[in-house]
Enzyme design. Structure first.
Site, PDB file in Angstrom:
ATOM      1  N   HIS A   1       3.146 -10.828  -0.451  1.00  0.00           N
ATOM      2  CA  HIS A   1       1.832 -10.720   0.190  1.00  0.00           C
ATOM      3  C   HIS A   1       1.699 -11.910   1.153  1.00  0.00           C
ATOM      4  O   HIS A   1       2.263 -12.972   0.904  1.00  0.00           O
ATOM      5  CB  HIS A   1       0.775 -10.806  -0.913  1.00  0.00           C
ATOM      6  CG  HIS A   1      -0.632 -10.566  -0.492  1.00  0.00           C
ATOM      7  ND1 HIS A   1      -1.398 -11.534   0.122  1.00  0.00           N
ATOM      8  CD2 HIS A   1      -1.429  -9.477  -0.615  1.00  0.00           C
ATOM      9  CE1 HIS A   1      -2.611 -11.043   0.346  1.00  0.00           C
ATOM     10  NE2 HIS A   1      -2.652  -9.795  -0.082  1.00  0.00           N
TER      11      HIS A   1
ATOM     12  N   ASP B   1       3.557 -15.514  -8.244  1.00  0.00           N
ATOM     13  CA  ASP B   1       2.292 -14.896  -7.838  1.00  0.00           C
ATOM     14  C   ASP B   1       2.041 -13.706  -8.769  1.00  0.00           C
ATOM     15  O   ASP B   1       2.670 -12.660  -8.639  1.00  0.00           O
ATOM     16  CB  ASP B   1       2.426 -14.450  -6.368  1.00  0.00           C
ATOM     17  CG  ASP B   1       1.248 -13.618  -5.909  1.00  0.00           C
ATOM     18  OD1 ASP B   1       0.305 -13.409  -6.701  1.00  0.00           O
ATOM     19  OD2 ASP B   1       1.275 -13.161  -4.746  1.00  0.00           O
TER      20      ASP B   1
ATOM     21  N   CYS C   1      -1.520  -6.422   3.800  1.00  0.00           N
ATOM     22  CA  CYS C   1      -1.203  -7.863   3.845  1.00  0.00           C
ATOM     23  C   CYS C   1       0.270  -8.126   3.532  1.00  0.00           C
ATOM     24  O   CYS C   1       0.604  -9.116   2.866  1.00  0.00           O
ATOM     25  CB  CYS C   1      -2.088  -8.669   2.908  1.00  0.00           C
ATOM     26  SG  CYS C   1      -3.815  -8.640   3.365  1.00  0.00           S
TER      27      CYS C   1
END
Ligand code: PMP
Length: 417
Positions: A134, A211, A375
């Site tokens: 992302h 993440d 994104c």
């Protein structure tokens, strides 16, 4: 009851219709049709328990925290502190001091980039990410790399949407100062082999950030077992409110790092001859936080734990299997991301139809999906695309939602082909 027995009981009692009733928004309409919400990867809807927790704080328990001597402030402080304990338990952190509240996952990554990694970077150094990141796990690294003459290197993704682990390992060099990879891709749904990634990072003595923005709501996360250096996620994808995120970091790192922002709460003592910092995690929490949001995040964790993350994962895996089979029957549909280890995301293109048009046509049927680059522009470029359409599932979705999606997609395919 032992763990296996608990899970078995939960599986028997998983009742999606009962869960749906807990989400008031699912009873609303979109474009005059019953809402079919298939955009949980962007943000999940909120159960009554979270909405009520937010309202209750403002109605009965609200005051600024950690400052007031009076009862109300102490109550709000205790509820806020309890929410941190809930996060600690939820991800099995060793210590509540390792939990830093941020605005979102994005801010948590920026914090690590600026306060941990930047000081380690010099000209020619590298930060290793993957092609499926992302933007939140690309741009903060690019910003510090640019300032230090370093660069961000991206490990390739296979045609199926898996991380090429051998290429990843080859890209670990003496110049690599940081590794940052996504656990679950928000576009491909791929569940990355984070244990192997952390193992590789450790073998080379390189700090690693994971993440987990698309992981915590789909699979069990145990930060002690994984043993990464940092893990980040956002509350709003975990059935909690927007405006609250979490950075988990090893205490030794957080202790050694300089503060992120200056202001109230993050100090021990302020004077014009010099200021000293508060202890972790407060050193990284300047100013008044989203008090009610943090307490409501605690309520979201209670909600997830009541159902059980394993039961949620099982339900979503069934939906993913059902949905994958169903939408592949749509003429001209190309599925992006076919990794065997996948979470509940179906990203696709449809021959002859722009993703924007697909999204608009589905909207008319009351179906909310996401269209665009999600994104993840570099990933789209990797697949030769500028945009795609994405349907994503949460705990409240049903095979009926997927039937509605499939029916609409057949109609769109018929119109554009
Ligand atoms: N990483 C991943 C994989 C994501 O899906 C997202 C949100 N789409 C983020 C990071 C950023 O999350 P937020 O916008 O809540 O900071």
């Amino acid at each position: 009851m032992n763990d296996a027995a608990t899970i078995a009981t939960r599986a028997e009692t998983f009742d999606v219709e009962a869960i749906r009733v807990e989400f008031p928004i699912l009873a609303t309409e979109m474009q005059g049709r019953p809402l079919v919400y298939l955009d949980s990867a962007a943000s999940t809807q909120k159960p009554r328990a979270v909405i009520d927790a937010l309202a209750r704080v403002y109605e009965a328990d609200y005051a600024n925290i950690h400052r007031g001597i009076y009862d109300l402030s102490q109550r709000a402080s205790a509820m806020h502190d309890e929410a941190r304990r809930k996060v600690e338990r939820f991800i099995n952190a060793r210590d509540w001091r390792e939990i830093v509240f941020t605005r979102n996952a994005t801010e948590a990554i920026n914090l690590v980039a600026q306060c941990f990694t930047a000081a380690k970077l010099g000209p020619g150094d590298e930060i290793l990410v993957s092609e499926m990141e992302h933007h939140a796990n690309i741009v903060p690294w690019q910003m510090i790399a640019e300032a230090k003459g370093a660069k961000v290197v991206a490990a390739p993704v296979t045609d199926a949407g898996e991380l090429d682990l051998e290429a990843f390992e080859r890209l670990i060099k003496p110049e690599t100062r940081m590794i940052a990879t996504v656990w679950v891709s928000n576009v491909l749904g791929t569940i990355n082999p984070v244990t192997e990634i952390v193992g590789l990072a450790k073998a080379h003595g390189i700090p690693v950030l994971i993440d987990a923005a698309q992981a915590v709501q789909h699979l069990p996360v145990d930060v002690q077992t994984l043993d990464a250096d940092f893990i980040v996620f956002s509350g709003h994808k975990l059935y909690g409110p927007s405006g609250v995120g979490v950075l988990w970091g090893k205490a030794a790192h957080l202790d050694a790092m300089p503060p992120y922002q200056g202001g109230g709460d993050m100090i021990e003592r302020v004077s014009f001859s010099g200021t000293t910092w508060n202890e972790i995690p407060f050193k990284f929490e300047a100013g008044t936080p989203d008090i009610a949001g943090i307490i409501a995040l605690g309520a979201a964790i209670d909600f997830v734990e009541r159902i059980g993350i394993e039961a949620i994962a099982r339900h979503e895996a069934e939906l993913l299997g059902y949905g994958t089979r169903a939408i592949q029957q749509v003429p001209g549909l190309r599925l992006i991301g076919t990794a065997p280890e996948k979470a509940s995301v179906l990203t696709f293109t449809l021959e002859g139809a722009h993703p924007q048009d697909i999204g608009m046509m589905l909207d008319l049927d009351g179906i909310a999906i996401r269209t665009g680059h999600h994104c993840a522009m570099p990933l789209h470029e990797r697949f030769g695309l500028s945009a795609s359409a994405r349907a994503s599932f949460g705990v409240y979705n049903t095979t009926g939602d997927i039937d509605a999606l499939t029916k609409s997609l057949h109609r769109v395919a018929g119109m554009f082909q």
